[in-house]
Design a protein around this motif. Structure first.
Motif, mmCIF file in Angstrom:
data_model
loop_
_atom_site.group_PDB
_atom_site.id
_atom_site.type_symbol
_atom_site.label_atom_id
_atom_site.label_comp_id
_atom_site.label_asym_id
_atom_site.label_seq_id
_atom_site.Cartn_x
_atom_site.Cartn_y
_atom_site.Cartn_z
ATOM 1 N N GLN A 120 5.927 3.819 4.297
ATOM 2 C CA GLN A 120 4.861 3.489 3.362
ATOM 3 C C GLN A 120 3.908 4.656 3.144
ATOM 4 O O GLN A 120 3.359 4.813 2.051
ATOM 5 C CB GLN A 120 4.086 2.265 3.852
ATOM 6 C CG GLN A 120 4.862 0.965 3.731
ATOM 7 C CD GLN A 120 4.050 -0.212 4.223
ATOM 8 O OE1 GLN A 120 4.001 -0.490 5.412
ATOM 9 N NE2 GLN A 120 3.414 -0.905 3.305
ATOM 10 N N THR A 264 -3.471 8.081 6.927
ATOM 11 C CA THR A 264 -3.156 7.243 5.759
ATOM 12 C C THR A 264 -2.292 6.023 6.028
ATOM 13 O O THR A 264 -2.249 5.116 5.193
ATOM 14 C CB THR A 264 -2.438 8.081 4.679
ATOM 15 O OG1 THR A 264 -1.131 8.455 5.150
ATOM 16 C CG2 THR A 264 -3.231 9.339 4.325
ATOM 17 N N ARG A 266 -1.167 2.614 6.811
ATOM 18 C CA ARG A 266 -1.889 1.345 6.931
ATOM 19 C C ARG A 266 -1.599 0.606 8.252
ATOM 20 O O ARG A 266 -2.516 0.059 8.865
ATOM 21 C CB ARG A 266 -1.572 0.454 5.727
ATOM 22 C CG ARG A 266 -2.106 1.028 4.419
ATOM 23 C CD ARG A 266 -1.583 0.263 3.202
ATOM 24 N NE ARG A 266 -2.098 -1.094 3.128
ATOM 25 C CZ ARG A 266 -3.262 -1.423 2.572
ATOM 26 N NH1 ARG A 266 -4.035 -0.491 2.055
ATOM 27 N NH2 ARG A 266 -3.641 -2.680 2.532
ATOM 28 N N TYR A 270 -5.188 -0.042 10.250
ATOM 29 C CA TYR A 270 -5.764 -1.380 10.164
ATOM 30 C C TYR A 270 -5.255 -2.333 11.237
ATOM 31 O O TYR A 270 -5.014 -3.506 10.976
ATOM 32 C CB TYR A 270 -5.519 -1.954 8.764
ATOM 33 C CG TYR A 270 -6.108 -1.085 7.684
ATOM 34 C CD1 TYR A 270 -7.481 -0.883 7.602
ATOM 35 C CD2 TYR A 270 -5.293 -0.435 6.762
ATOM 36 C CE1 TYR A 270 -8.033 -0.065 6.619
ATOM 37 C CE2 TYR A 270 -5.836 0.383 5.779
ATOM 38 C CZ TYR A 270 -7.201 0.555 5.723
ATOM 39 O OH TYR A 270 -7.743 1.370 4.754
#
Length: 408
Positions: A120, A264, A266, A270
């Protein structure tokens, strides 16, 4: 038009799985002691786990876990870039990078998250990911979620990979493969794939979950066993939850790419950081894996002994020199019945059925470890032969009459 009722859809899917013999049952382990475990009140020899080097209960690994938990607590507190990055995380990343011979490494909560992060963060619309048809589900899902084109080539077919890459329009490309394939146990043709990636200006990414700790010099994995480095394989994944007996995963490789992931990706940004105690346990396991060559030597001797015994008994193993030794069965119900027969004799072996393997590819996935003794392996071989003969004696056409709950 009325919306479909999700409860009805779930019930229909369940009924279909039951009709095809593909229901799955979760088992609870109440106690482990080396290669043995207590399952639903019965003591079984475990031949389906991934603790290849026997480190999950090693006193140094457990001591590191307990000591760090007593000092720093049970949780990761926050994400790495907020306030969750601990000295234990940093030490583990540096140790793995040094072990694998890469400039940097980045710690993730799981191999699934790590694969999501890599694809991703590096690919998007207009890009492509070319993958082996038997890659782990996390690589396939990662490509789909990245929004890139996903192309798959026949298993272990480097020529198929280059055909797929050549057919793509302009855009960045990643050539992704398992190092050791989790259901077949064979090793990807990494040297050929490295040449393909170089010729097509693609980045070669290797998920070496089942290779690191087991293969190559110092157990550095399938990439090192193929005599490749960062120049040929800019990123590779090393899981901490298999041969290293702990939890989590590390992506190691090119420093600029690792920094990009850290800023970067995710799944990295997160989520709460891995508990420091788990990182400390993994660090202790990595140090043991690096120095204890005898564990790999014993594992390889056990694999050779098992395969020789299987040949003598006419057991149809897939070609594999790794700790994963699949016994090809084909029929879903036969695989489940054989697993049940083995359990009756005190052995825990997983029956693997679609969608984990292709249609018609049901098998018993037998895993070996440094903790298994030769007498235990001989007993398993005898039990496998008897289970095969027992199930064959109860066949009625293509349906196995012997009742058995699905084991995996």
């Amino acid at each position: 038009m009325a919306r479909p009722d999700l409860h009805q859809r779930v019930a229909a899917a369940r009924a279909q799985r039951e009709a095809r013999g593909r229901t799955r049952t979760r088992r609870s382990v109440s106690r482990r002691d080396g290669t043995g475990c207590e399952v639903d009140g019965r003591w079984l020899l475990d031949f389906c786990g991934n603790d290849y080097l026997g480190l999950a209960q090693h006193f140094a690994v457990v001591d590191a876990l307990q000591d760090t938990a007593a000092r720093d607590g049970a949780g990761g507190v926050a994400s790495h870039l907020v306030c969750g990055h601990h000295a234990a995380h940093d030490a583990l990343e540096k140790e793995v990078a040094d072990w694998l011979g890469t400039p940097r490494a980045l710690l993730f909560g799981s191999g699934f998250m790590a694969n999501l992060a890599v694809l991703q963060a590096l690919l998007g619309d207009g890009d492509a990911c070319v993958q082996d048809r038997l890659n782990h589900a996390s690589l396939i899902d990662a490509a789909r979620l990245a929004g890139c084109r996903l192309r798959r080539y026949p298993h272990a077919d480097a020529e198929g990979a280059i055909r797929q890459l050549r057919s793509l329009p302009e855009g960045a490309a990643i050539l992704a493969t398992d190092g050791v394939f989790s259901m077949d146990g064979d090793v990807a043709p990494l040297r050929q794939l490295a040449l393909v990636a170089r010729a097509q200006r693609a980045l070669l990414y290797v998920d070496d979950a089942h290779g690191v700790g087991v293969l190559g010099p110092e157990g550095r994995g399938s990439v090192a066993a193929a005599k490749l480095g960062v120049a040929q394989v800019p990123l590779q994944l090393a899981t901490l939850g298999k041969a290293l007996g702990s939890y989590g995963a590390v992506v190691a490789g090119d420093a600029d790419l690792i920094q990009h992931l850290a800023e970067t990706a995710r799944p990295y940004l997160y989520t709460t950081a891995l508990p420091p105690a788990l990182a400390a346990a993994a660090l202790a396991a990595v140090k043991l894996a690096r120095k204890d060559q005898w564990r790999r030597d014993k594992l390889q001797a056990t694999i050779a002994h098992f395969r020789a015994g299987a040949v003598q008994r006419g057991l149809s193993l897939l070609p594999s020199d790794s700790a994963i030794q699949p016994l090809q069965v084909g029929d879903d119900r036969v695989a489940s019945a054989m697993a049940a027969a083995l359990e009756d004799r005190g052995f825990w072996v997983a029956a693997i059925r679609p969608p984990s393997v292709p249609e018609g590819g049901a098998r018993l996935r037998i895993t070996l470890g440094a903790g298994h003794e030769r007498l235990q392996v001989d007993a398993l071989l005898e039990a496998l032969e008897r289970a095969r003969d027992q199930v064959a004696g109860h066949r009625d056409g293509t349906t196995v009459v012997t009742p058995a709950a699905a084991r995996a």
